[in-house]
Design a protein around this motif. Structure first.
Motif, mmCIF file in Angstrom:
data_model
loop_
_atom_site.group_PDB
_atom_site.id
_atom_site.type_symbol
_atom_site.label_atom_id
_atom_site.label_comp_id
_atom_site.label_asym_id
_atom_site.label_seq_id
_atom_site.Cartn_x
_atom_site.Cartn_y
_atom_site.Cartn_z
ATOM 1 N N GLU A 217 0.719 -0.960 -0.384
ATOM 2 C CA GLU A 217 0.093 -0.014 0.568
ATOM 3 C C GLU A 217 0.822 0.951 -0.068
ATOM 4 O OE1 GLU A 217 -3.942 1.714 0.554
ATOM 5 O OE2 GLU A 217 -2.925 -0.062 -0.416
ATOM 6 N N GLY A 218 1.971 1.187 0.823
ATOM 7 C CA GLY A 218 2.322 2.084 0.952
ATOM 8 C C GLY A 218 3.771 2.413 -1.114
ATOM 9 N N LEU A 219 3.758 1.363 -1.240
ATOM 10 C CA LEU A 219 4.433 1.727 -2.713
ATOM 11 C C LEU A 219 3.164 2.051 -4.104
ATOM 12 C CD1 LEU A 219 6.472 -1.712 -2.477
ATOM 13 C CD2 LEU A 219 6.998 0.466 -2.752
ATOM 14 N N ARG A 220 1.905 1.222 -3.811
ATOM 15 C CA ARG A 220 1.106 2.615 -4.538
ATOM 16 C C ARG A 220 0.476 3.174 -4.348
ATOM 17 N NH1 ARG A 220 -3.974 3.405 -4.334
ATOM 18 N NH2 ARG A 220 -4.090 3.203 -2.070
ATOM 19 N N LEU A 221 0.801 3.803 -3.051
ATOM 20 C CA LEU A 221 0.460 6.026 -2.563
ATOM 21 C C LEU A 221 1.938 6.389 -3.224
ATOM 22 C CD1 LEU A 221 -0.578 5.531 1.189
ATOM 23 C CD2 LEU A 221 -1.752 5.789 -0.681
ATOM 24 N N ALA A 222 2.926 5.614 -3.259
ATOM 25 C CA ALA A 222 4.003 6.621 -4.608
ATOM 26 C C ALA A 222 4.147 5.876 -5.652
ATOM 27 C CB ALA A 222 5.052 5.838 -3.026
ATOM 28 N N ASP A 223 3.601 5.065 -5.760
ATOM 29 C CA ASP A 223 3.389 5.203 -7.648
ATOM 30 C C ASP A 223 4.401 4.233 -7.918
ATOM 31 O OD1 ASP A 223 1.728 5.226 -9.813
ATOM 32 O OD2 ASP A 223 2.707 6.578 -10.733
ATOM 33 N N ARG A 224 4.709 3.320 -6.847
ATOM 34 C CA ARG A 224 5.850 2.278 -7.495
ATOM 35 C C ARG A 224 5.755 0.836 -7.522
ATOM 36 N NH1 ARG A 224 11.078 3.261 -6.164
ATOM 37 N NH2 ARG A 224 11.336 1.194 -7.627
ATOM 38 N N ARG A 225 5.725 0.263 -8.069
ATOM 39 C CA ARG A 225 5.185 -1.082 -8.430
ATOM 40 C C ARG A 225 7.404 -2.040 -8.535
ATOM 41 N NH1 ARG A 225 0.523 -3.040 -9.690
ATOM 42 N NH2 ARG A 225 1.842 -5.121 -10.182
ATOM 43 N N VAL A 226 6.423 -3.153 -7.757
ATOM 44 C CA VAL A 226 7.990 -3.857 -7.911
ATOM 45 C C VAL A 226 7.221 -4.606 -7.821
ATOM 46 C CG1 VAL A 226 9.699 -4.054 -6.082
ATOM 47 C CG2 VAL A 226 8.553 -2.052 -5.712
ATOM 48 N N ASN A 227 8.366 -5.483 -8.910
ATOM 49 C CA ASN A 227 8.718 -7.210 -8.518
ATOM 50 C C ASN A 227 9.362 -7.637 -7.508
ATOM 51 O OD1 ASN A 227 7.562 -9.799 -10.720
ATOM 52 N ND2 ASN A 227 9.875 -10.094 -10.594
ATOM 53 N N ALA A 228 8.933 -8.119 -6.484
ATOM 54 C CA ALA A 228 9.766 -9.269 -5.170
ATOM 55 C C ALA A 228 8.548 -10.724 -5.319
ATOM 56 C CB ALA A 228 9.389 -8.686 -3.926
ATOM 57 N N PRO A 229 8.915 -11.979 -5.989
ATOM 58 C CA PRO A 229 8.142 -13.367 -6.053
ATOM 59 C C PRO A 229 8.244 -13.469 -4.750
ATOM 60 C CG PRO A 229 9.996 -13.093 -7.801
ATOM 61 C CD PRO A 229 10.235 -11.710 -7.252
ATOM 62 N N GLU A 230 9.584 -13.544 -3.902
ATOM 63 C CA GLU A 230 10.065 -13.721 -2.588
ATOM 64 C C GLU A 230 8.411 -13.615 -1.557
ATOM 65 O OE1 GLU A 230 11.807 -12.063 -4.166
ATOM 66 O OE2 GLU A 230 13.666 -13.162 -4.086
ATOM 67 N N LEU A 231 7.569 -12.249 -2.243
ATOM 68 C CA LEU A 231 6.770 -11.094 -1.391
ATOM 69 C C LEU A 231 5.208 -12.142 -1.668
ATOM 70 C CD1 LEU A 231 8.320 -7.433 -0.706
ATOM 71 C CD2 LEU A 231 7.345 -10.080 0.343
ATOM 72 N N GLY A 232 5.273 -13.108 -2.638
ATOM 73 C CA GLY A 232 4.125 -14.082 -3.150
ATOM 74 C C GLY A 232 3.549 -13.017 -4.786
ATOM 75 N N ALA A 233 2.553 -13.518 -4.388
ATOM 76 C CA ALA A 233 1.533 -13.471 -5.922
ATOM 77 C C ALA A 233 1.769 -11.488 -5.798
ATOM 78 C CB ALA A 233 0.587 -13.781 -5.570
ATOM 79 N N LEU A 234 0.623 -10.886 -5.194
ATOM 80 C CA LEU A 234 0.207 -9.431 -4.811
ATOM 81 C C LEU A 234 1.681 -8.666 -5.044
ATOM 82 C CD1 LEU A 234 -1.046 -6.899 -4.305
ATOM 83 C CD2 LEU A 234 -0.142 -6.900 -1.793
ATOM 84 N N PHE A 235 3.010 -9.518 -5.280
ATOM 85 C CA PHE A 235 4.467 -8.527 -5.729
ATOM 86 C C PHE A 235 4.839 -8.573 -7.198
ATOM 87 C CE2 PHE A 235 3.610 -6.621 -1.624
ATOM 88 C CZ PHE A 235 5.244 -5.739 -1.645
ATOM 89 N N THR A 236 3.846 -10.163 -7.959
ATOM 90 C CA THR A 236 4.368 -10.954 -9.065
ATOM 91 C C THR A 236 3.249 -10.266 -10.094
ATOM 92 O OG1 THR A 236 3.634 -12.753 -8.757
ATOM 93 C CG2 THR A 236 6.069 -13.110 -8.266
ATOM 94 N N ARG A 237 2.054 -10.564 -9.514
ATOM 95 C CA ARG A 237 1.022 -10.029 -10.951
ATOM 96 C C ARG A 237 1.100 -8.894 -11.281
ATOM 97 N NH1 ARG A 237 -4.405 -13.679 -9.362
ATOM 98 N NH2 ARG A 237 -3.412 -15.771 -9.057
ATOM 99 N N GLU A 238 0.720 -8.955 -12.397
ATOM 100 C CA GLU A 238 -0.189 -7.622 -13.288
ATOM 101 C C GLU A 238 -1.234 -7.345 -13.180
ATOM 102 O OE1 GLU A 238 1.717 -5.754 -15.282
ATOM 103 O OE2 GLU A 238 2.830 -7.180 -14.876
ATOM 104 N N PRO A 239 -1.920 -5.882 -12.584
ATOM 105 C CA PRO A 239 -3.209 -5.832 -11.855
ATOM 106 C C PRO A 239 -4.313 -6.473 -12.303
ATOM 107 C CG PRO A 239 -1.598 -3.861 -12.500
ATOM 108 C CD PRO A 239 -1.049 -4.712 -13.218
ATOM 109 N N VAL A 240 -5.260 -6.275 -11.868
ATOM 110 C CA VAL A 240 -6.547 -6.842 -12.474
ATOM 111 C C VAL A 240 -7.323 -6.459 -12.856
ATOM 112 C CG1 VAL A 240 -8.747 -8.075 -12.222
ATOM 113 C CG2 VAL A 240 -6.503 -9.225 -11.884
ATOM 114 N N VAL A 241 -7.897 -5.778 -14.219
ATOM 115 C CA VAL A 241 -8.638 -4.613 -14.419
ATOM 116 C C VAL A 241 -10.021 -5.051 -14.432
ATOM 117 C CG1 VAL A 241 -10.058 -3.721 -16.595
ATOM 118 C CG2 VAL A 241 -7.308 -4.500 -16.623
ATOM 119 N N GLN A 242 -10.785 -4.126 -13.152
ATOM 120 C CA GLN A 242 -12.416 -4.814 -12.650
ATOM 121 C C GLN A 242 -13.094 -4.172 -13.778
ATOM 122 O OE1 GLN A 242 -12.113 -5.897 -9.974
ATOM 123 N NE2 GLN A 242 -9.703 -6.161 -9.610
ATOM 124 N N ALA A 243 -13.993 -5.820 -13.445
ATOM 125 C CA ALA A 243 -15.288 -5.017 -14.936
ATOM 126 C C ALA A 243 -16.412 -3.790 -14.110
ATOM 127 C CB ALA A 243 -15.804 -6.836 -15.016
#
Length: 243
Positions: A217-243
């Motif tokens: 959430e802190g990264l989201r507020l700072a407009d940063r995306r980080v790929n960190a597989p050790e932190l799970g799917a949240l840090f590896t997936r592309e954003p889901v486009v909500q219908a």
């Protein structure tokens, strides 16, 4: 350099934060300021007082002086116990006091669940059942369905902070349901940063944990995306486009 500021209640699972910082990369700094929690009790009145404006404001100046780009109240129960509207007001007051974008762990869970496209979740809570049900209600207000809630009935954050990997895994397994698209483990007192890959491998689905989503959430507020597989799917997936 992106500097993320966190207000963390007391002392229990805070060593997750430097661990996560190491996994994010050298251009991200995690600054943690401890707030006075008052009474350590997973009880509604105590939790509301723990997240009161005066307690949060006390740590804001230090984060501002540290050059934080955003601030997050690193507490789940100390935000959702105020209800959806109350938690929003809490964050607005924090943003005003800090002069920075602000959020809390409760909203972090909402945003993270939507990020991975999880509309039905299961909750494995350390809290007593009445408190855990308030979290389910908070998620429901955001349009996220809770298929089941498992409560451990632990009263203090101090006790939660002593939980081992085996206990965390047991809680996640107990909470999981076949129709849950993700399992949520609230409580920033719970050490989970080192266990997320094992949790997701065990359950075969995304697992969202309090300290993990708080950092995200802190990264989201700072407009940063980080790929960190050790932190799970949240840090590896592309954003889901909500219908």
């Amino acid at each position: 350099m992106t500097a993320l500021g966190f207000l963390y209640p007391g002392h229990s699972g805070e060593d997750d934060y430097p661990r996560i910082e190491q996994l994010l990369g050298s251009d991200i700094r995690v600054d943690l300021v401890h707030t006075d929690i008052g009474e350590d009790a997973h009880r509604v009145d105590a939790l509301r007082e723990m997240g009161s404006p005066q307690r949060l404001a006390a740590g804001v100046a230090e984060l501002r002086l540290a050059g934080a780009d955003a601030v997050v109240w690193a507490c789940t129960s100390g935000s959702f116990v105020h209800g959806w509207d109350g938690a929003q007001e809490q964050v607005r007051a924090l943003a005003q006091a800090a002069g920075l974008p602000a959020s809390s762990t409760s909203f972090a869970f909402v945003h993270a669940a939507k990020e991975i496209g999880a509309r039905r979740v299961a909750i494995g809570a350390t809290y007593p059942d009445d408190v855990a049900q308030l979290f389910a209600g908070f998620l429901r207000a955001a349009g996220i369905e809770t298929v089941d809630v498992v409560s451990s009935g632990v009263i203090t954050a101090a006790e939660v902070g002593t939980w081992t990997e085996a206990e965390v895994l047991a809680l996640a397994r107990a909470a999981d349901r076949p129709d849950a698209e993700a399992v949520l483990l609230p409580d920033t007192a719970l050490h989970t940063a080192a266990h997320i890959p094992a949790l997701e491998k065990e359950l075969g689905k995304p697992v969202l944990t309090a300290n993990q989503v708080t950092i995200w959430e802190g990264l989201r507020l700072a407009d940063r995306r980080v790929n960190a597989p050790e932190l799970g799917a949240l840090f590896t997936r592309e954003p889901v486009v909500q219908a």
